[in-house]
Design an enzyme around this catalytic site. Structure first.
Site, PDB file in Angstrom:
ATOM      1  CG  ASN A  13      -1.717   1.228   1.412  1.00  0.00           C
ATOM      2  OD1 ASN A  13      -1.782   2.054   0.502  1.00  0.00           O
ATOM      3  ND2 ASN A  13      -2.337   1.376   2.570  1.00  0.00           N
ATOM      4  CD1 TRP A  14       3.590   0.832  -2.545  1.00  0.00           C
ATOM      5  CD2 TRP A  14       3.608   1.637  -4.630  1.00  0.00           C
ATOM      6  NE1 TRP A  14       4.257  -0.071  -3.339  1.00  0.00           N
ATOM      7  CE2 TRP A  14       4.280   0.406  -4.637  1.00  0.00           C
ATOM      8  CE3 TRP A  14       3.482   2.337  -5.835  1.00  0.00           C
ATOM      9  CZ2 TRP A  14       4.847  -0.152  -5.780  1.00  0.00           C
ATOM     10  CZ3 TRP A  14       4.040   1.785  -6.986  1.00  0.00           C
ATOM     11  CH2 TRP A  14       4.715   0.559  -6.954  1.00  0.00           C
ATOM     12  CG  HIS A 100      -5.890   1.944   4.916  1.00  0.00           C
ATOM     13  ND1 HIS A 100      -5.445   2.953   5.734  1.00  0.00           N
ATOM     14  CD2 HIS A 100      -4.894   1.029   4.854  1.00  0.00           C
ATOM     15  CE1 HIS A 100      -4.210   2.647   6.146  1.00  0.00           C
ATOM     16  NE2 HIS A 100      -3.863   1.488   5.614  1.00  0.00           N
ATOM     17  CD  GLU A 102      -2.955   5.529   6.656  1.00  0.00           C
ATOM     18  OE1 GLU A 102      -2.888   5.575   5.429  1.00  0.00           O
ATOM     19  OE2 GLU A 102      -2.113   4.933   7.375  1.00  0.00           O
ATOM     20  CD  GLU A 172      -3.580  -2.509   7.221  1.00  0.00           C
ATOM     21  OE1 GLU A 172      -2.450  -2.710   6.781  1.00  0.00           O
ATOM     22  OE2 GLU A 172      -4.260  -1.521   6.917  1.00  0.00           O
ATOM     23  N   GLY A 178       2.275   2.389  10.682  1.00  0.00           N
ATOM     24  CA  GLY A 178       3.222   3.488  10.508  1.00  0.00           C
ATOM     25  C   GLY A 178       3.905   3.930  11.790  1.00  0.00           C
ATOM     26  N   GLY A 239       2.776  -1.098   4.330  1.00  0.00           N
ATOM     27  CA  GLY A 239       2.816   0.316   3.974  1.00  0.00           C
ATOM     28  C   GLY A 239       4.254   0.763   3.772  1.00  0.00           C
ATOM     29  N   GLY A 240       4.842   1.348   4.802  1.00  0.00           N
ATOM     30  CA  GLY A 240       6.173   1.950   4.701  1.00  0.00           C
ATOM     31  C   GLY A 240       7.206   1.034   4.046  1.00  0.00           C
TER      32      GLY A 240
HETATM   33  P1  PGA Z   1       2.640   0.355   7.644  1.00  0.00           P
HETATM   34  O1  PGA Z   1       1.208   0.554   6.964  1.00  0.00           O
HETATM   35  O2  PGA Z   1       3.204  -0.949   7.118  1.00  0.00           O
HETATM   36  O3  PGA Z   1       3.443   1.553   7.233  1.00  0.00           O
HETATM   37  O4  PGA Z   1       2.422   0.285   9.121  1.00  0.00           O
HETATM   38  C1  PGA Z   1       0.355  -0.537   6.735  1.00  0.00           C
HETATM   39  C2  PGA Z   1      -0.926  -0.077   6.110  1.00  0.00           C
HETATM   40  O5  PGA Z   1      -1.397   1.022   6.439  1.00  0.00           O
HETATM   41  O6  PGA Z   1      -1.510  -0.769   5.259  1.00  0.00           O
END
Ligand code: PGA
Length: 262
Positions: A13-14, A100, A102, A172, A178, A239-240
């Site tokens: 997930n960019w 997600h 966010e 998650e 993050g 993510g990261g």
């Molecule tokens: P992260 O993000 O690996 O940077 O913790 C994961 C995600 O939000 O899918």
């Protein structure tokens, strides 16, 4: 390790990162790494990079699903700034994330909105990765399983068994996204097993058994082997660590090594 019928999936997930050239270069490198791996790999660039990434992979003759990080639940019309599922399919994009954290916690999407987007995505024939997970307060209040169950029932209540075949779940924990904090493999396994139990209640044992449940939240090469070794963890939403080809490749390798040894 997960049963053979659940092929591991490592998804990147960019988020709102990279330039177009950077996204294309990273996609090319991920696709090269994924070629021949005995696990599935998917990437989720920003909307404006999807078309360029798809074209580059087509030119290279490599095949990695390229998905969107969000979608509208409406087919078209006066929804300024939104992107429809039809527009995504038109450019060859057939995967999408919904729910997600966010989008839930920063943008303010409710369970109802997530449910509507998930139903629309599956109805459009897309493969949908539905994200769920608890906040730190909810975890500390002992509500992890209840929150996951509420989010699952809200999103999947109206989904048909046929559409479930195109659904992947990503658990998650919000406090792990993050932050560099990860759920311990044992805690993640407990949450995944509880999620599978809800799926069993909703769709029966066989569907629960075949649905992939990914872990997400500061997943990286160093912790991937221990997390991915758990029986109900069928891959990762990264993510990261998905923004660096080497690190993401090492997570793919960790999943592949476990799949081979299973
Ligand atoms: P992260 O993000 O690996 O940077 O913790 C994961 C995600 O939000 O899918």
């Amino acid at each position: 390790m997960h049963p053979a019928q659940r092929r591991p999936l490592i998804a990147g997930n960019w988020k709102m990162n990279l330039t177009r050239d950077g996204a294309v270069a990273l996609a090319r490198s991920v696709a090269r790494h994924a070629a021949g791996a005995c696990v599935d790999v998917a990437i989720f660039p920003a909307f404006v990079h999807i078309d360029a990434v798809l074209s580059a992979l087509r030119t290279d003759g490599t095949e990695v699903p390229v998905g969107a990080q969000d979608c509208s639940d409406a087919p078209n019309g006066a929804f300024t700034g939104e992107v429809s599922l039809g527009m995504l399919k038109d450019i060859g994009c057939h995967w999408v994330l919904t729910g997600h954290s966010e989008r839930r916690h920063v943008i303010g999407e409710t369970d109802d909105i997530v449910a509507s987007k998930t139903a629309a995505a599956l109805g459009a024939g897309m493969t949908c990765v539905l994200c769920i997970g608890e906040t730190l307060d909810q975890r500390e209040g002992g509500e992890t399983d209840a929150v996951n169950e509420r989010q699952l029932r809200a999103a999947l209540g109206g989904i048909s068994p046929a559409d479930m075949l195109k659904l992947v779940i990503a658990y998650e924990p919000v406090w792990a996204i993050g932050t560099g904090r990860t759920a311990t493999p044992d805690d993640a396994q407990l949450a995944h097993a509880a999620v599978r139990h809800v799926l069993q209640d909703l769709f029966g044992a066989e569907m629960a058994h075949r649905t992939r449940i990914l872990y997400g939240g500061s997943l990286k090469a160093a912790n991937a082997p221990d997390l991915l070794a758990k029986p109900d963890i069928d891959g990762g939403l990264v993510g990261g660590a998905s923004l660096e080809a080497g690190e993401f490749g090492a997570i793919i390798d960790a999943a592949a090594a476990l799949a081979v040894s299973a």
